[in-house]
Design an enzyme around this catalytic site. Structure first.
Site, PDB file in Angstrom:
ATOM      1  CB  CYS A   1      41.070  47.179  43.649  1.00  0.00           C
ATOM      2  SG  CYS A   1      41.523  45.714  43.922  1.00  0.00           S
TER       3      CYS A   1
ATOM      4  CG  HIS B   1      42.456  48.940  40.121  1.00  0.00           C
ATOM      5  ND1 HIS B   1      43.903  48.868  40.730  1.00  0.00           N
ATOM      6  CD2 HIS B   1      41.833  47.685  40.411  1.00  0.00           C
ATOM      7  CE1 HIS B   1      43.667  47.413  41.059  1.00  0.00           C
ATOM      8  NE2 HIS B   1      42.565  46.904  40.898  1.00  0.00           N
TER       9      HIS B   1
ATOM     10  CG  ASN C   1      45.051  44.163  41.137  1.00  0.00           C
ATOM     11  OD1 ASN C   1      45.073  45.015  41.947  1.00  0.00           O
ATOM     12  ND2 ASN C   1      43.889  43.863  40.216  1.00  0.00           N
TER      13      ASN C   1
HETATM   14  O1  UT7 Z   1      41.601  44.174  41.145  1.00  0.00           O
HETATM   15  C1  UT7 Z   1      39.976  44.352  41.237  1.00  0.00           C
HETATM   16  C2  UT7 Z   1      39.786  42.759  41.218  1.00  0.00           C
HETATM   17  N1  UT7 Z   1      40.333  42.002  40.144  1.00  0.00           N
HETATM   18  C3  UT7 Z   1      40.138  42.203  38.802  1.00  0.00           C
HETATM   19  O2  UT7 Z   1      39.747  42.972  38.105  1.00  0.00           O
HETATM   20  C4  UT7 Z   1      40.278  40.994  37.883  1.00  0.00           C
HETATM   21  C5  UT7 Z   1      39.513  40.608  36.697  1.00  0.00           C
HETATM   22  N2  UT7 Z   1      39.418  39.711  36.095  1.00  0.00           N
HETATM   23  C6  UT7 Z   1      40.707  39.265  35.224  1.00  0.00           C
HETATM   24  O3  UT7 Z   1      41.545  39.981  35.589  1.00  0.00           O
HETATM   25  C7  UT7 Z   1      40.366  38.029  34.343  1.00  0.00           C
HETATM   26  O4  UT7 Z   1      39.297  37.390  34.535  1.00  0.00           O
HETATM   27  C8  UT7 Z   1      41.593  37.017  34.889  1.00  0.00           C
HETATM   28  C9  UT7 Z   1      43.013  37.167  34.384  1.00  0.00           C
HETATM   29  C10 UT7 Z   1      41.685  36.720  36.192  1.00  0.00           C
HETATM   30  C11 UT7 Z   1      41.448  35.702  34.247  1.00  0.00           C
HETATM   31  O5  UT7 Z   1      41.349  35.965  32.494  1.00  0.00           O
HETATM   32  P1  UT7 Z   1      40.162  35.431  31.691  1.00  0.00           P
HETATM   33  O6  UT7 Z   1      40.392  36.062  30.154  1.00  0.00           O
HETATM   34  O7  UT7 Z   1      38.846  36.281  32.192  1.00  0.00           O
HETATM   35  O8  UT7 Z   1      40.188  33.955  31.619  1.00  0.00           O
HETATM   36  P2  UT7 Z   1      39.143  32.996  31.803  1.00  0.00           P
HETATM   37  O9  UT7 Z   1      39.178  32.826  33.466  1.00  0.00           O
HETATM   38  O10 UT7 Z   1      37.854  33.345  30.989  1.00  0.00           O
HETATM   39  O11 UT7 Z   1      39.612  31.825  31.229  1.00  0.00           O
HETATM   40  C12 UT7 Z   1      40.015  31.707  29.692  1.00  0.00           C
HETATM   41  C13 UT7 Z   1      40.535  30.472  29.531  1.00  0.00           C
HETATM   42  C14 UT7 Z   1      39.835  29.086  29.992  1.00  0.00           C
HETATM   43  O12 UT7 Z   1      40.413  28.087  29.460  1.00  0.00           O
HETATM   44  P3  UT7 Z   1      39.254  27.454  28.338  1.00  0.00           P
HETATM   45  O13 UT7 Z   1      38.171  27.162  29.207  1.00  0.00           O
HETATM   46  O14 UT7 Z   1      39.408  28.587  27.297  1.00  0.00           O
HETATM   47  O15 UT7 Z   1      39.989  26.389  27.960  1.00  0.00           O
HETATM   48  C15 UT7 Z   1      40.678  28.905  31.492  1.00  0.00           C
HETATM   49  O16 UT7 Z   1      40.694  27.593  31.903  1.00  0.00           O
HETATM   50  O17 UT7 Z   1      41.936  30.678  30.039  1.00  0.00           O
HETATM   51  C16 UT7 Z   1      41.906  29.379  31.245  1.00  0.00           C
HETATM   52  N3  UT7 Z   1      42.981  30.018  32.347  1.00  0.00           N
HETATM   53  C17 UT7 Z   1      44.149  29.862  32.323  1.00  0.00           C
HETATM   54  N4  UT7 Z   1      45.183  29.657  31.533  1.00  0.00           N
HETATM   55  C18 UT7 Z   1      46.387  29.889  31.729  1.00  0.00           C
HETATM   56  C19 UT7 Z   1      42.490  30.670  33.513  1.00  0.00           C
HETATM   57  N5  UT7 Z   1      43.312  31.363  33.860  1.00  0.00           N
HETATM   58  C20 UT7 Z   1      44.353  30.936  33.429  1.00  0.00           C
HETATM   59  C21 UT7 Z   1      46.047  30.892  33.803  1.00  0.00           C
HETATM   60  N6  UT7 Z   1      46.807  30.621  32.951  1.00  0.00           N
HETATM   61  N7  UT7 Z   1      46.413  31.768  34.844  1.00  0.00           N
END
Ligand code: UT7
Length: 339
Positions: A119, A262, A292
């Protein structure tokens, strides 16, 4: 490194973009029953929809379309190009480089190579182009960021499929000699941290784990990502790298007219902008419509903002890319065609 100290600067002479017609909406993802919802995706990423290639659309095809648009915008012809750089992490095929297909599609025989910095690829490429200009390259350089990420995310893996989309953005870069207040790249910063390589990866298909029936069956060709860890690292490196690049140009965030980060996640943009004290109205954000798009996201954002008149000659623009590797790179430029 301060690029503007010498008599030549690399300035953006033209721009363009191309995205597939096909859309992948949050509603479609919600209907896959993979444990996600429109509301969650919107709140946690800011994304409403992404563009998605049809089976006959590819990275090189998008790159050629964006490249031709940038060539037209610069008022040149493909034959005028002195170099072609394609930034991508979703290549047309493993060998040869995607730039070969793009060069053939554009009908050029100049030097052509890929930049692989995920990226951060476009912002890495911008620094490479700046170096080529500083080294004396007079002919225009076409720098394209192009991706077909929907091919490498597992359609039922909610951690990745919600984020990534397809598209390409391109810029034509040429030497500017207008003096200290003229347009072009003023400064830059680049970095990497290979100890974080495991945070975003496709483990199979290379030297370490060649493609085998077992690797395919194990799903080792899909992208895997530790989203929360990438998120934390991204905010930190964007802030540090942006400040470093600005300081090298003798500027601060108060001087930034447009922050073009980005487009990884709207919350990363907001968190970084808040720490940099750059107000939301000076951030270019289009992730809601494209998701993204990795190396394509900055040039797509630049193209849209230039075409709709947000970017004006003389504006200070701060671009910052980051991604798998991890890699990051920032560039500070004064907007305007070479003068
Ligand atoms: O391009 C450069 C590289 N990539 C990035 O920069 C991506 C960077 N990371 C992100 O954008 C975020 O970490 C994500 C969008 C991938 C995930 O969002 P998050 O706010 O970090 O969520 P998380 O993984 O910490 O999960 C929070 C909660 C969890 O549930 P509990 O344990 O709080 O009950 C996950 O199981 O959200 C849940 N969860 C989801 N729920 C619905 C994780 N992914 C999803 C989903 N839909 N897609």
């Amino acid at each position: 490194m301060t690029a503007g100290a010498g008599p030549r600067r690399a300035a953006i002479a033209g721009w363009g973009m191309a995205v597939p017609e096909g859309k992948l909406t949050n509603a479609e993802l919600e209907s896959r029953n993979i444990g996600t919802s429109n509301q969650w995706i919107l709140e946690r990423t800011g994304i409403s929809e992404r563009r998605m290639c049809a089976p006959d659309e590819t990275t090189a095809g998008l790159a050629i379309a964006a490249g031709n648009a940038a060539i037209k915008s610069a008022g040149i012809t493909p034959g005028d190009l002195g170099m072609l750089i394609v930034a991508t992490c979703t290549p047309e095929q493993p060998i040869p480089e995607t730039s070969s297909f793009v060069a053939e599609g554009l009908g050029v025989r100049c030097g052509a190579f890929d930049v692989g910095a995920a990226c951060a690829g476009f912002s890495y490429g911008l620094v490479v182009a700046t170096g080529l200009v500083a080294a004396g390259t007079d002919a225009p350089i076409l720098l394209v960021g192009a991706e077909n990420l929907t091919r490498v995310v597992e359609p039922t893996e909610r951690g990745t499929v919600i984020l990534f989309g397809d598209g390409a953005g391109a810029t034509v870069i040429g030497p500017s000699t207008a003096g200290p207040d003229g347009p072009g790249v003023l400064s830059w910063d680049m970095g990497s941290d290979g100890s974080a390589a495991h945070l975003i990866e496709i483990t199979a298909g290379g030297s370490r784990q060649p493609t085998t029936p077992e690797s395919v069956a194990a799903g080792a060709h899909w992208m895997q990502m530790n989203g929360p860890e990438v998120f934390r690292t991204a905010v930190r490196v964007v802030v540090e790298s942006s400040n470093t690049a600005l300081a090298r140009a003798g500027l601060t965030t108060a001087d930034v007219d447009w922050f073009v980060p980005h487009q990884a996640n709207a919350r990363i943009v907001t968190a970084a902008a808040n720490r940099l004290k750059i107000p939301a109205e000076r951030c270019i954000v289009n992730i809601d419509r494209y998701g993204n798009t990795s190396a394509a996201s900055i040039p797509i954002a630049l193209s849209e903002a230039a075409d709709d008149g947000r970017l004006s000659d003389g504006d200070i623009v701060l671009c910052c890319g980051f991604g798998a590797g991890m890699t990051w790179s920032s560039a500070v430029l004064r907007w305007g065609r070479p003068a």
